[in-house]
Design a protein around this motif. Structure first.
Motif, short mmCIF file in Angstrom:
data_model
loop_
_atom_site.label_atom_id
_atom_site.label_comp_id
_atom_site.label_asym_id
_atom_site.label_seq_id
_atom_site.Cartn_x
_atom_site.Cartn_y
_atom_site.Cartn_z
N ALA A 189 0.83 -1.21 0.00
CA ALA A 189 0.00 0.00 0.00
C ALA A 189 0.86 1.26 0.00
O ALA A 189 0.49 2.27 -0.59
N GLY A 190 2.02 1.17 0.66
CA GLY A 190 2.91 2.33 0.71
C GLY A 190 3.40 2.76 -0.65
O GLY A 190 3.55 3.95 -0.92
N ALA A 191 3.66 1.79 -1.53
CA ALA A 191 4.13 2.12 -2.88
C ALA A 191 3.02 2.80 -3.68
O ALA A 191 3.28 3.76 -4.42
N TRP A 192 1.79 2.31 -3.55
CA TRP A 192 0.67 2.96 -4.23
C TRP A 192 0.47 4.38 -3.70
O TRP A 192 0.29 5.33 -4.48
N ALA A 193 0.49 4.53 -2.38
CA ALA A 193 0.29 5.85 -1.78
C ALA A 193 1.39 6.82 -2.21
O ALA A 193 1.11 8.00 -2.50
N LEU A 194 2.63 6.32 -2.25
CA LEU A 194 3.74 7.19 -2.64
C LEU A 194 3.63 7.60 -4.10
O LEU A 194 3.77 8.78 -4.44
N GLY A 195 3.37 6.64 -4.99
CA GLY A 195 3.32 6.95 -6.41
C GLY A 195 2.18 7.89 -6.76
O GLY A 195 2.38 8.90 -7.44
N ILE A 196 0.98 7.58 -6.29
CA ILE A 196 -0.17 8.43 -6.61
C ILE A 196 -0.10 9.74 -5.84
O ILE A 196 -0.37 10.82 -6.40
N GLY A 197 0.27 9.66 -4.57
CA GLY A 197 0.37 10.88 -3.77
C GLY A 197 1.41 11.84 -4.30
O GLY A 197 1.21 13.06 -4.28
N GLY A 198 2.54 11.31 -4.77
CA GLY A 198 3.59 12.17 -5.31
C GLY A 198 3.16 12.87 -6.59
O GLY A 198 3.28 14.09 -6.71
N LEU A 199 2.63 12.11 -7.54
CA LEU A 199 2.26 12.69 -8.83
C LEU A 199 1.04 13.61 -8.70
O LEU A 199 1.06 14.74 -9.19
N PHE A 200 -0.01 13.12 -8.07
CA PHE A 200 -1.21 13.95 -7.96
C PHE A 200 -1.05 15.05 -6.92
O PHE A 200 -1.47 16.20 -7.14
N GLY A 201 -0.44 14.71 -5.78
CA GLY A 201 -0.30 15.70 -4.71
C GLY A 201 0.48 16.92 -5.15
O GLY A 201 0.11 18.06 -4.84
N TYR A 202 1.57 16.71 -5.89
CA TYR A 202 2.36 17.84 -6.36
C TYR A 202 1.51 18.77 -7.22
O TYR A 202 1.50 20.00 -7.01
N HIS A 203 0.80 18.22 -8.20
CA HIS A 203 0.03 19.06 -9.11
C HIS A 203 -1.15 19.72 -8.41
O HIS A 203 -1.49 20.87 -8.68
N PHE A 204 -1.80 19.00 -7.49
CA PHE A 204 -2.93 19.59 -6.77
C PHE A 204 -2.50 20.82 -6.00
O PHE A 204 -3.12 21.89 -6.09
N PHE A 205 -1.43 20.70 -5.20
CA PHE A 205 -1.00 21.82 -4.38
C PHE A 205 -0.37 22.93 -5.22
O PHE A 205 -0.46 24.11 -4.86
N TYR A 206 0.22 22.57 -6.34
CA TYR A 206 0.78 23.60 -7.22
C TYR A 206 -0.33 24.47 -7.79
O TYR A 206 -0.24 25.70 -7.78
N PHE A 207 -1.39 23.83 -8.28
CA PHE A 207 -2.49 24.61 -8.83
C PHE A 207 -3.22 25.40 -7.74
O PHE A 207 -3.68 26.51 -7.97
#
Length: 328
Positions: A91-109
């Motif tokens: 689960a940690g790998a899924w959370a890291l991969g999705i959280g990293g890609l989506f989280g960066y763009h969400f907070f940037y926008f």
């Protein structure tokens, strides 16, 4: 004579030569992975230019479209070689991969919506420096003064590029935007460094992370934005984004951060805004100025300083080549 006896009776110089060859091979693989990761920096340099060609497509809609392309290009390999592995990923790998890609763009926008673009962009671009700092927590990594100094020089160059030498004036009413930009920097740097802890997760899995990010971005688009239908060259620009800076780049970055020199990658990342500005100047979408020239010197100097380890390793490999008495 058993294996231990044979090992004990081997000449010391033969054993040393073998270990030297092993270290040299490891160093060469690490340098190659760093070069592959560096391709992401080159691709990100085209982000600003290509984005201008997408017209008025809203950010989350554009993210959803580009990441869909990015996921599709890697999906055949992911399904063929890692479909079963994907179901067994921690689960940690899924959370890291999705959280990293989506989280960066969400907070940037979110930062761009709630603070001036110059201020938000500068704060968000703390991530290369944070990568260098956070990497000290990784096993086998040591933070040297030249790594930090090189990253700080790169940050100084980015400051000149983003502000045009005019300085930044932070104001309290933009606190939400500033905070989102800071979270954005932390998310991407933490993702890049923590990615090293999952070397067993193949890069093919980035396809699934991209598609999940596209789905989440589509939800945000439906909630926050009005849909704009692309036309003409805008479709091509979206395709280029997905193949390059908002899609394909994350595959090579994944490989580089897992197997390359994470500190060197962090410092080299400051070349992205410099090359981006150079592309805009070359295409007539920005003007050349003294901040661009000064930033070039600072970023190039920082990268040179931070790469001291890699340069020394390359020299050692050269001295221990085939003609060297201990080179094999």
């Amino acid at each position: 004579m058993d294996a231990r006896d044979r090992q004990r009776d081997r000449p010391a110089d033969v054993i040393a030569a073998g270990s030297e060859r092993g270290r040299a091979a490891h160093s060469a693989r690490r340098l190659r992975a760093t070069g592959i990761g560096g391709v992401a920096v080159l691709l990100w340099a085209s982000l600003a230019l290509v984005t201008t060609l997408t017209g008025r497509i809203p950010p989350f809609q554009l993210t959803a479209m580009a990441f869909t392309v990015g996921g599709i290009i890697g999906l055949p390999r992911a399904v063929r070689g890692g479909g079963a592995l994907a179901r067994g990923l921690p689960a940690g790998a899924w959370a890291l991969g999705i959280g990293g890609l989506f989280g960066y763009h969400f907070f940037y926008f979110l930062a761009l919506r709630n603070a001036p673009a110059v201020d938000a962009g500068l704060i968000a671009y703390l991530w290369p420096l944070l990568i260098v700092v956070f990497s000290a927590a990784l096993p086998g990594e040591r933070l040297r003064w030249w790594h930090t100094a090189g990253a700080v020089l790169g940050l100084g160059g980015t400051f000149l590029l983003v502000t045009g030498g005019q300085g930044v004036h932070l104001r309290g009413e933009y606190l939400l935007g500033y905070s989102a930009a800071a979270v954005c920097a932390v998310v991407w740097s933490a993702y890049s460094v923590a990615n090293r802890r999952y070397p067993q997760v193949p890069t093919d899995m980035v396809a699934f992370f991209c598609l999940a990010t596209a789905a989440l971005a589509a939800v945000c688009h439906l909630v926050f934005e009005d849909t704009v239908r692309p036309d003409g060259w805008q479709w091509l620009a979206v395709l280029v984004l997905g193949l390059g800076p908002v899609g394909g780049a994350f595959y090579v970055w994944d490989h580089g951060t897992k197997h390359g020199d994470i500190q060197l990658l962090g410092t080299f990342s400051y070349f992205a805004p410099l090359l981006s500005t150079a592309l805009l100047v070359a295409t007539g979408r920005a003007d050349a100025s003294w901040p661009v020239a000064a930033a070039s010197v600072l970023i190039a100097g920082g990268a040179t300083l931070a790469s001291a380890d890699a340069v020394r390793a390359a020299r050692r490999r050269g001295r221990a080549g085939p003609g060297h008495p201990r080179g094999g």
